[in-house]
Scaffold this active site. Structure first.
Site, PDB file in Angstrom:
ATOM      1  N   LYS A  46      -5.081   2.533   3.317  1.00 42.73           N
ATOM      2  CA  LYS A  46      -5.397   1.721   2.107  1.00 42.73           C
ATOM      3  C   LYS A  46      -5.493   0.184   2.306  1.00 42.73           C
ATOM      4  O   LYS A  46      -6.141  -0.553   1.664  1.00 42.73           O
ATOM      5  CB  LYS A  46      -4.260   2.043   0.884  1.00 42.73           C
ATOM      6  CG  LYS A  46      -4.041   3.295   0.695  1.00 42.73           C
ATOM      7  CD  LYS A  46      -2.830   3.274  -0.325  1.00 42.73           C
ATOM      8  CE  LYS A  46      -2.482   5.018  -0.438  1.00 42.73           C
ATOM      9  NZ  LYS A  46      -1.098   4.891  -0.888  1.00 42.73           N
ATOM     10  N   ASP A 103      -7.159  -3.802   8.209  1.00 38.92           N
ATOM     11  CA  ASP A 103      -6.095  -4.843   7.904  1.00 38.92           C
ATOM     12  C   ASP A 103      -5.380  -5.415   8.836  1.00 38.92           C
ATOM     13  O   ASP A 103      -5.228  -6.569   9.083  1.00 38.92           O
ATOM     14  CB  ASP A 103      -5.203  -4.404   6.596  1.00 38.92           C
ATOM     15  CG  ASP A 103      -4.283  -3.179   6.776  1.00 38.92           C
ATOM     16  OD1 ASP A 103      -4.642  -2.546   7.862  1.00 38.92           O
ATOM     17  OD2 ASP A 103      -3.411  -3.001   6.216  1.00 38.92           O
ATOM     18  N   ASP A 106      -2.054  -2.992  15.313  1.00 43.13           N
ATOM     19  CA  ASP A 106      -0.548  -3.122  16.093  1.00 43.13           C
ATOM     20  C   ASP A 106      -0.744  -2.503  17.493  1.00 43.13           C
ATOM     21  O   ASP A 106      -1.073  -3.227  18.345  1.00 43.13           O
ATOM     22  CB  ASP A 106       0.335  -2.553  15.187  1.00 43.13           C
ATOM     23  CG  ASP A 106       1.084  -3.693  14.200  1.00 43.13           C
ATOM     24  OD1 ASP A 106       1.199  -4.511  14.518  1.00 43.13           O
ATOM     25  OD2 ASP A 106       1.635  -3.047  13.317  1.00 43.13           O
ATOM     26  N   PHE A 155       7.224  -8.547  10.342  1.00 42.53           N
ATOM     27  CA  PHE A 155       6.926  -7.698   9.232  1.00 42.53           C
ATOM     28  C   PHE A 155       6.360  -8.431   8.335  1.00 42.53           C
ATOM     29  O   PHE A 155       6.977  -9.577   7.613  1.00 42.53           O
ATOM     30  CB  PHE A 155       8.091  -6.774   8.985  1.00 42.53           C
ATOM     31  CG  PHE A 155       7.563  -5.970   7.645  1.00 42.53           C
ATOM     32  CD1 PHE A 155       6.788  -4.618   8.194  1.00 42.53           C
ATOM     33  CD2 PHE A 155       8.021  -6.033   6.365  1.00 42.53           C
ATOM     34  CE1 PHE A 155       6.324  -3.994   7.178  1.00 42.53           C
ATOM     35  CE2 PHE A 155       7.577  -5.012   5.543  1.00 42.53           C
ATOM     36  CZ  PHE A 155       6.683  -4.024   5.819  1.00 42.53           C
ATOM     37  N   ASP A 162       1.562  -3.671   2.995  1.00 43.75           N
ATOM     38  CA  ASP A 162       2.603  -3.386   2.006  1.00 43.75           C
ATOM     39  C   ASP A 162       3.833  -3.290   2.560  1.00 43.75           C
ATOM     40  O   ASP A 162       3.924  -3.081   3.843  1.00 43.75           O
ATOM     41  CB  ASP A 162       2.264  -1.939   1.489  1.00 43.75           C
ATOM     42  CG  ASP A 162       2.510  -0.780   2.549  1.00 43.75           C
ATOM     43  OD1 ASP A 162       1.927  -0.848   3.636  1.00 43.75           O
ATOM     44  OD2 ASP A 162       3.281   0.107   2.260  1.00 43.75           O
ATOM     45  N   ARG A 168       0.736  -5.263  -1.850  1.00 44.24           N
ATOM     46  CA  ARG A 168      -0.566  -5.261  -1.350  1.00 44.24           C
ATOM     47  C   ARG A 168      -1.461  -6.429  -2.120  1.00 44.24           C
ATOM     48  O   ARG A 168      -2.461  -6.850  -1.531  1.00 44.24           O
ATOM     49  CB  ARG A 168      -1.485  -3.873  -1.500  1.00 44.24           C
ATOM     50  CG  ARG A 168      -0.586  -2.720  -0.609  1.00 44.24           C
ATOM     51  CD  ARG A 168      -1.715  -1.480  -0.723  1.00 44.24           C
ATOM     52  NE  ARG A 168      -0.922  -0.201   0.029  1.00 44.24           N
ATOM     53  CZ  ARG A 168      -0.825   0.013   1.073  1.00 44.24           C
ATOM     54  NH1 ARG A 168      -1.369  -0.737   2.217  1.00 44.24           N
ATOM     55  NH2 ARG A 168      -0.351   1.136   1.548  1.00 44.24           N
TER      56      ARG A 168
HETATM   57  C1  PRP Z   1      -1.807   0.126   9.117  1.00 42.54           C
HETATM   58  C2  PRP Z   1      -3.282  -0.272   9.705  1.00 42.54           C
HETATM   59  C3  PRP Z   1      -3.937   0.356  10.741  1.00 42.54           C
HETATM   60  C4  PRP Z   1      -2.576   0.849  11.584  1.00 42.54           C
HETATM   61  C5  PRP Z   1      -2.650   0.008  12.579  1.00 42.54           C
HETATM   62  O1  PRP Z   1      -2.127   1.406   8.434  1.00 42.54           O
HETATM   63  O2  PRP Z   1      -4.286  -0.410   8.463  1.00 42.54           O
HETATM   64  O3  PRP Z   1      -4.593   1.322  10.204  1.00 42.54           O
HETATM   65  O4  PRP Z   1      -1.539   0.544  10.568  1.00 42.54           O
HETATM   66  O5  PRP Z   1      -1.510   0.220  13.506  1.00 42.54           O
HETATM   67  P1  PRP Z   1      -1.643   0.733  14.880  1.00 42.54           P
HETATM   68  O6  PRP Z   1      -2.199  -0.200  15.593  1.00 42.54           O
HETATM   69  O7  PRP Z   1      -0.271   0.743  15.616  1.00 42.54           O
HETATM   70  O8  PRP Z   1      -1.992   2.053  15.193  1.00 42.54           O
HETATM   71  P2  PRP Z   1      -0.758   1.802   7.501  1.00 42.54           P
HETATM   72  O9  PRP Z   1      -0.420   3.118   8.413  1.00 42.54           O
HETATM   73  O10 PRP Z   1       0.116   0.774   7.424  1.00 42.54           O
HETATM   74  O11 PRP Z   1      -1.431   2.256   6.414  1.00 42.54           O
HETATM   75  P3  PRP Z   1      -1.958   1.574   5.087  1.00 42.54           P
HETATM   76  O12 PRP Z   1      -3.145   0.781   5.440  1.00 42.54           O
HETATM   77  O13 PRP Z   1      -2.145   2.475   3.953  1.00 42.54           O
HETATM   78  O14 PRP Z   1      -0.849   0.696   4.644  1.00 42.54           O
END
Ligand code: PRP
Length: 181
Positions: A46, A103, A106, A155, A162, A168
């Site tokens: 999201k 967004d 990581d 963080f 979020d 968000r």
């Molecule tokens: C976040 C972001 C990416 C992912 C990146 O999603 O939107 O999709 O983490 O992390 P990585 O590089 O370690 O794979 P999240 O799982 O927090 O979901 P959200 O967007 O619904 O908050």
């Protein structure tokens, strides 16, 4: 809630004004890169929703918009990086110029999976734009074509990011005092 301060903030990392100015710059780069073409923006639910809509408003080539929903989890041996599509695109991307909009990047596991999956659908081109890049946490190398901000290994919440699904809708990005990654 865009400007309200929330409990638990250590400091604001990027203000609404800084975010707006940077998004305009990146949108201008994208507009230049895709001049004369139609661009399909794919948001990853999201977190990317706020960034995608802000970015799209400043892109000066015609855009289409679609969304992917994903689930990430560890496998049986506890290794992270297992990703699957929970909500697929509504439209085919075959022959399209696609910009995947995140967004945050990581570890890179999510992006690697999405790029492999989307490349298999034979778009004309496939690039990546992320709002935040936490490069210090990268485990797998992934290409990032456009980024708004590099951030430290902390963080952060706001502008789509979020904490337990909250915050968000903040207009700014803030570092939280109590870390939860
Ligand atoms: C976040 C972001 C990416 C992912 C990146 O999603 O939107 O999709 O983490 O992390 P990585 O590089 O370690 O794979 P999240 O799982 O927090 O979901 P959200 O967007 O619904 O908050």
């Amino acid at each position: 809630m865009s400007g309200a301060l929330i409990p638990g903030i250590e400091r604001i990392l990027f203000t609404e004004e800084q975010i707006d100015a940077r998004i305009r710059e990146v949108a201008a780069e994208i507009s230049q890169r895709y001049a004369g073409r139609t661009l399909t923006l794919i948001g990853v639910l999201k977190g990317s929703v706020f960034f995608l809509t802000a970015l799209a408003r400043h892109i000066e080539v015609p855009v289409k918009i679609d969304f992917l929903g994903i689930s990430s989890f560890s496998n049986k041996s506890g290794s992270p990086g297992v990703v699957r599509i929970a909500k697929d695109l509504d439209e085919s991307i075959e022959g399209e110029d696609v910009l995947l909009v995140e967004d945050i990047v990581d570890t890179g596991f999510t992006l690697r999976y999405l790029l492999q999956t989307l490349a298999g659908r034979t778009p004309n081109s496939l690039s990546v734009c992320t709002f935040l890049d936490r490069n210090s946490r990268r485990i797998v190398q992934v290409p990032v074509d456009f980024r708004c901000f590099e951030i430290p290994d902390r963080f952060v919440v706001g502008f789509g990011l979020d904490s337990n699904q909250l915050y968000r809708n903040l207009g700014y990005v803030a570092v939280m005092k109590h870390e939860k990654t």
